[in-house]
Design a protein around this motif. Structure first.
Motif, short mmCIF file in Angstrom:
data_model
loop_
_atom_site.label_atom_id
_atom_site.label_comp_id
_atom_site.label_asym_id
_atom_site.label_seq_id
_atom_site.Cartn_x
_atom_site.Cartn_y
_atom_site.Cartn_z
N GLY A 34 31.99 40.49 42.68
CA GLY A 34 32.88 39.26 42.40
C GLY A 34 34.05 39.88 41.81
N GLN A 35 34.21 41.16 41.50
CA GLN A 35 35.35 41.57 40.74
C GLN A 35 36.52 42.07 41.57
OE1 GLN A 35 34.45 44.71 37.71
NE2 GLN A 35 34.64 43.26 36.04
N PHE A 36 37.71 41.84 40.99
CA PHE A 36 38.93 42.52 41.74
C PHE A 36 39.09 43.76 40.84
CE2 PHE A 36 42.34 41.44 44.82
CZ PHE A 36 43.05 42.73 44.54
N THR A 37 38.84 44.89 41.28
CA THR A 37 39.24 46.13 40.64
C THR A 37 40.54 47.13 41.28
OG1 THR A 37 36.85 46.19 40.05
CG2 THR A 37 38.05 48.18 39.40
N CYS A 38 41.57 47.21 40.51
CA CYS A 38 42.65 48.01 40.99
C CYS A 38 42.09 49.56 40.32
CB CYS A 38 43.81 47.93 40.63
SG CYS A 38 44.38 46.50 41.60
N VAL A 39 42.30 50.68 41.28
CA VAL A 39 42.21 51.97 40.77
C VAL A 39 43.60 52.57 40.90
CG1 VAL A 39 40.90 53.96 41.03
CG2 VAL A 39 39.66 51.95 41.49
N LEU A 40 43.88 53.00 39.56
CA LEU A 40 45.38 53.79 39.66
C LEU A 40 45.13 55.14 39.34
CD1 LEU A 40 47.31 51.34 37.34
CD2 LEU A 40 47.45 51.40 39.76
N GLY A 41 45.95 56.07 39.68
CA GLY A 41 46.10 57.42 39.55
C GLY A 41 47.13 58.14 40.30
#
Lengths: 282, 287
Positions: A34-41
């Motif tokens: 249920g989480q909205f996770t953004c992955v940056l890099g």
């Protein structure tokens, strides 16, 4: 609130064939339901590789990836994993298979052997959710990039996956297309409780997430709420990432003696803090 | 005299069908020697169609494209001259690399111009240095390079023709912030050192603000506004109506104004926003 762990990277190393160095280097990372996770890099940080390991498009060279309880290294888990996790890629033109929008969305559930009436229902529901229902009879190649990406997202929803992983889905879109896709993703999370893992370069997308993970050198180097992660502005700049502009402005004002007290991530927050500053400076 | 100008261009795709789109409806523009012009507009506004007219890939239904005052469609020679002098680099140009080495790929354009081997060699070497890659890259296969490197090689291939006007369609699309900044710097440096005109399309208003001398906004096949970055970005509300984003910093200024803080000017970079706010707070002398 304790959250259910859905994906776990345990000490994962990964190296592409005929590469001299590891794309992932001892990665430990977990994703929750249920989480909205953004992955940056930055490019080459390992974020796209990480995404491909989630649903067994690649397997770890060492260590393990457990997706919804299934070890991705075990070939017989491939199908159950793909039913749990759907993927959307960067180029909208590479992932549309049918000549009519609704046929394209039906492609996944058809392959799962879902009964006809049920497919109809799922396709309509998925297209409504991404706001593409009016285009159901259109030819995909005449759609804009943002519309095509939303069709691709509908195709994943129609398979009733629990989690959707998107690898820079907005990189090739114009600002309007980017907003449309982002709104559709927020709706998936809010209305259906689908877990969203969004790999992106755009800070304005990351500030809308529940959680931000920053990757560098094949590892997760920052992990927390957007406010926590973006407070490490020096580190972020060091590894080639920008911080949100409202925050950059606030930091620059603070250096010149105007302290807004908190760090704004969005324009609205900046305005609020600026008003407070004016009211209290008396 | 402008180096390149277009006079009342009219052009339509899929004419007479329900899919008629991306048309130009009377576009007139002048591009001056040595300026950097950003072309913005939402998808379907006619930007890419316009670019393809600038080096004669498309021919307008009516209107003219003039290169140094000569109609590019007036003769075969004029069109040939245009192809070499107006260098067009498409979106995702890295998809168009095809030679076995970087050297050969960059040399392709100059070779077609009929230049001598020595001249070709010197152009390849200077082009690769313009795009910030070392000479070691010349013997590599373009397919072994990273996405950002490939894009630079593709741009070097256009630069090697030494065009008077360099046109780039969304040169920073899909790059990470570091790759993006490096590419923008390359555009600026190239423009400074050669004095060539550069025209580029972008969706990123922050990119535009950091390099462009002039901004042309397209809407529905026409020029909606054209002017300096300040002139265009000060029309934030109008840009929003056209479906464009203003830079985030400009947006903060517009919102401050709505909230009763009239800073008397518009800002589009963190630096000028900071200075304006400090002035507003009466701390201007300190900077």
């Amino acid at each position: 609130m304790s959250m259910n762990k859905i994906i776990e990277f345990k000490n994962v190393d990964f190296r592409y064939a005929d590469e001299e160095s590891d794309a992932l280097n001892g990665l430990n990372l977990e994703f929750y339901e249920g989480q909205f996770t953004c992955v940056l890099g930055h490019n080459g940080s390992g974020k796209s590789t990480m995404a491909k390991l989630i649903n067994a498009l690649e397997y770890p060279t060492s260590g393990s990836v457990i997706t919804y309880g299934y070890d991705t290294s075990d070939e017989k888990n491939e199908i159950p994993i793909r039913r749990k996790v759907g993927m959307v890629f960067q180029n909208p033109d590479n992932q549309i298979v049918a000549t009519i929008v609704e046929d394209d969305v039906a492609f996944g559930p058809e392959n799962l052997g879902v009964p006809r009436e049920e497919i109809r229902r799922r396709v309509d529901e998925a297209l409504r959710l991404v706001d593409m229902y009016d285009y159901r009879k259109h030819e995909p190649h005449r759609l804009s990039g943002g519309q095509k990406q939303r069709v691709a997202i509908a195709g994943v929803i129609a398979m009733q996956t629990n989690c959707i992983v998107l690898d820079e889905p907005t990189a090739m879109l114009d600002p309007k297309g980017r907003r449309e896709v982002m709104n559709a993703l927020l709706k998936l999370k809010n209305d259906l409780g689908i877990s969203v893992i969004l790999v992106t370069h755009f800070m304005d997308e990351a500030v809308k997430a529940d959680r931000v993970v920053v990757m560098n050198d094949g590892k997760a180097c920052l992990d927390g709420s957007p406010a926590e992660v973006f407070s490490h502005s020096a580190l972020l700049k060091n590894i080639g990432l920008a911080v949100p502009k409202p925050m950059e402005l606030a930091v620059s004002l603070k250096e010149n003696g105007v302290d807004l007290k908190e760090t704004p991530l969005t324009t609205e927050e900046f305005i609020k803090l600026f008003k407070n500053y004016i009211d209290n400076r008396g | 005299m402008s180096v390149l100008s277009v006079d009342n261009l009219i052009y339509g795709y899929s004419k007479g069908t329900p899919f008629e789109t991306g048309a130009l409806r009377g576009v007139s523009l002048d591009f001056e020697q040595g300026e950097i012009v950003a072309l913005i507009g939402h998808t379907g506004s006619g930007k890419s169609t316009l670019l393809q007219h600038l080096n004669g890939l498309l021919k307008a239904d009516s209107g003219k494209v003039l290169l140094e005052g000569v109609d590019i469609h007036s003769s075969k020679e004029a069109l040939r001259k245009c192809r070499f002098n107006v260098g067009l680099c498409f979106q995702y140009p890295e998809q168009q690399l095809f030679e076995s080495t970087v050297y050969k790929d960059i040399a392709f354009g100059p070779k077609n111009m009929g230049l001598s081997e020595e001249e070709i060699k010197s152009r390849v070497y200077s082009a690769i240095s313009y795009v910030g890659l070392s000479e070691e890259y010349l013997q590599k296969s373009p397919f072994d390079l990273s996405g950002g490197e490939k894009r630079r090689v593709a741009i070097a291939g256009v630069i090697a023709m030494e065009p008077k006007v360099l046109i780039l369609d969304e040169p920073t699309a899909g790059l990470d912030p570091m790759g993006k900044n490096a590419l923008l710097k390359l555009i600026k440096d190239y423009n400074h050192s050669t004095g060539s005109t550069v025209i580029f399309v972008s969706h990123n208003m922050d990119d535009v603000a950091s390099v462009a001398d002039r901004v042309v906004v397209m809407n529905k096949g026409q020029v909606a506004i054209s002017g300096t970055v300040e002139q265009v970005y000060s029309k934030g509300e109008f840009l929003a109506e056209l479906g464009l984003d203003v830079p985030e910093i400009t947006n903060i200024f517009l919102e401050l104004k709505k909230n009763g803080f009239d800073l008397g000017e518009t800002a589009y970079t963190v630096e000028n926003a900071k200075n304006a706010i400090l002035r507003f707070l009466g701390k201007g002398e300190e900077i």
